[in-house]
Design a protein around this motif. Structure first.
Motif, short mmCIF file in Angstrom:
data_model
loop_
_atom_site.label_atom_id
_atom_site.label_comp_id
_atom_site.label_asym_id
_atom_site.label_seq_id
_atom_site.Cartn_x
_atom_site.Cartn_y
_atom_site.Cartn_z
N GLY A 80 0.78 -1.29 -0.01
CA GLY A 80 -0.01 -0.02 0.26
C GLY A 80 0.72 1.18 0.11
N VAL A 81 0.20 2.35 0.21
CA VAL A 81 0.92 3.80 0.32
C VAL A 81 1.97 3.72 1.07
CG1 VAL A 81 -0.56 4.84 1.49
CG2 VAL A 81 0.74 6.17 -0.04
N ILE A 82 1.80 3.17 2.58
CA ILE A 82 2.76 3.07 3.46
C ILE A 82 3.92 2.09 3.25
CG2 ILE A 82 3.23 2.41 5.87
CD1 ILE A 82 1.81 5.10 5.66
N PRO A 140 -6.66 0.63 8.43
CA PRO A 140 -6.24 -0.33 9.52
C PRO A 140 -5.78 0.53 10.80
CG PRO A 140 -4.59 0.44 7.96
CD PRO A 140 -5.79 0.98 7.49
N ALA A 141 -6.89 0.77 11.73
CA ALA A 141 -6.85 1.66 12.86
C ALA A 141 -6.12 0.92 13.96
CB ALA A 141 -8.08 2.24 13.22
N ARG A 142 -5.58 1.65 14.99
CA ARG A 142 -4.95 1.25 16.04
C ARG A 142 -4.98 2.39 17.24
NH1 ARG A 142 0.32 0.45 18.55
NH2 ARG A 142 0.62 -1.81 19.15
N PRO A 143 -5.04 2.13 18.47
CA PRO A 143 -5.03 3.27 19.53
C PRO A 143 -3.98 4.19 19.13
CG PRO A 143 -5.50 1.25 20.38
CD PRO A 143 -5.21 1.12 19.06
N ASN A 172 5.72 -0.57 10.97
CA ASN A 172 4.93 0.97 10.46
C ASN A 172 3.57 0.57 10.06
OD1 ASN A 172 5.05 3.43 9.46
ND2 ASN A 172 5.85 3.26 7.64
N TYR A 173 2.86 0.45 11.11
CA TYR A 173 1.27 0.11 10.65
C TYR A 173 0.46 0.72 11.70
CZ TYR A 173 1.80 -3.43 14.33
OH TYR A 173 1.77 -4.26 15.47
N GLY A 174 -0.84 0.75 11.36
CA GLY A 174 -1.86 1.46 12.33
C GLY A 174 -2.41 2.72 11.90
N HIS A 175 -2.20 3.23 10.59
CA HIS A 175 -2.30 4.68 10.40
C HIS A 175 -3.81 5.19 10.11
CE1 HIS A 175 1.68 3.47 9.24
NE2 HIS A 175 2.16 4.38 9.52
N GLY A 176 -4.56 4.19 10.33
CA GLY A 176 -6.12 4.65 10.21
C GLY A 176 -6.56 5.16 9.26
N GLY A 215 -3.12 7.19 6.34
CA GLY A 215 -2.09 6.57 5.62
C GLY A 215 -1.32 7.52 4.58
N VAL A 216 -2.17 8.01 3.73
CA VAL A 216 -1.59 8.96 2.71
C VAL A 216 -0.99 10.23 3.24
CG1 VAL A 216 -2.18 10.31 0.38
CG2 VAL A 216 -3.40 8.09 1.06
#
Length: 330
Positions: free
Chosen positions: A5-7, A280-283, A301-305, A308-309
């Motif tokens: 993905g973009v990330i 992909p959300a995360r606290p 490097n994940y959980g950017h809700g 992400g862009v």
């Protein structure tokens, strides 16, 4: 690199252009990721922690502003727009209070100012005007793939069963698996936030618009309009824990109706497509390094809700720093 993905692609590019040999592996090709259906407005949304998110967003703002000089190639354009408060006081010298935790973003965005009364649609008392990047994501993802290839990176589409598998034969793993981190890490704090969009023929709207709509049924609904070359993007939803990728006709009808409150011409626009993505959300974003059991460094490097862009290039710079701390370029 796990994730296309973009990330994942931006992180891969920054590493490859710094001299690292990069191989991206992903379950889905870029065109099949959540990034491909993102609205593409550069604005922090559904992301924590605030301080880091603002810093990452401002770095990405800088990069996208440069890319906007070549929109046909990169998919990035600078587009004016308004973020409004339906319940705010009358517009004027002061806009509504900035969104919680994002005061530093409002202070740093070049040219951001309170919206004038004539810049607000009926029903909005106050707002902020800005010219920000608006990214056509399918075009941008293809640009990222070309740029990665030019830097010597490769992309392979195949499932990755574990981080241990990803670490086989490499000096470092970068985990940009998004929602897939639930199983890959595993990390059950990663949850889907379903977003549904409607694409219509643009009836002449040239500026983006978002509103904190006090009339919405609940926090899972939002209202925004994003003019893209392929049509006008109408949004949207933010339904936590919803896994379906199938558009709901009743939800689509409600999205059009909310947007038509502010721009009545939208109600008569021909519908071109429906899109659903799972953010992909995360606290809090997980952007940190750890050692896997075999000693290989893994940078998560994940959980950017929903951002992400917006934070992609800022997070990629952080990935490079973390990898450099562990391994030198080949």
């Amino acid at each position: 690199m796990v994730g296309a993905g973009v990330i994942g692609l931006t992180s891969a590019i920054v590493l490859a252009e710094a001299g690292y040999r990069v191989r991206v592996v992903a379950r889905d090709a870029a065109d099949d990721t959540t990034s491909a259906v993102a609205g593409g407005l550069c604005w922090p949304y559904l992301i924590r922690p605030y301080e880091e998110a603002v810093r990452w967003s401002l770095r990405s703002l800088e990069v996208f502003t440069g890319l906007a000089g070549r929109p046909a190639e990169t998919g990035a354009r600078l587009v004016a727009g308004v973020t409004a408060d339906a319940a705010g006081a009358a517009g004027g010298e002061r806009g509504p209070a900035p969104e919680e935790g994002l005061g530093a973003w409002y202070a740093a965005v070049p040219g951001l100012r309170p919206a004038r009364a004539e810049e607000l649609p009926p029903g909005c008392g106050a707002g902020w005007w800005a010219r920000t990047p608006l990214v056509e994501m399918p075009v941008h993802l293809r640009y990222l793939e070309r740029r990665l290839a030019a830097a010597g990176g490769t992309v392979g589409v195949r499932p990755v069963a574990s981080l241990a598998e990803a670490a086989n034969g490499v000096r470092a793993v970068v985990n940009c698996s998004g929602l897939g981190a639930r199983e890959l890490v595993p990390d059950d704090r990663v949850q889907p936030v379903q977003g549904q969009l409607v694409i219509v023929e643009n009836p002449g709207i040239e500026e983006w618009f978002t509103v904190a709509d006090a009339g919405a049924e609940d926090a899972a609904n939002s209202t925004y309009l994003l003019p893209q070359p392929f049509g006008l993007v109408l949004g949207g939803t933010a339904r936590e824990g919803a896994w379906s990728r199938e558009p709901d006709p009743a939800v689509a009808e409600a999205i059009v109706a909310r947007c038509a409150r502010y721009f009545p011409q939208v109600a008569r626009a021909r519908v071109l497509a429906h899109r659903v993505g799972l953010r992909p959300a995360r606290p809090a974003v997980r952007l940190a390094a750890e050692r896997l059991p075999d000693g290989t460094v893994c940078v998560h490097n994940y959980g950017h809700g929903g951002a992400g862009v917006t934070v992609s290039w800022g997070c990629a710079d952080e990935v490079l720093r973390l990898v450099r701390d562990a391994v030198a370029p080949a």
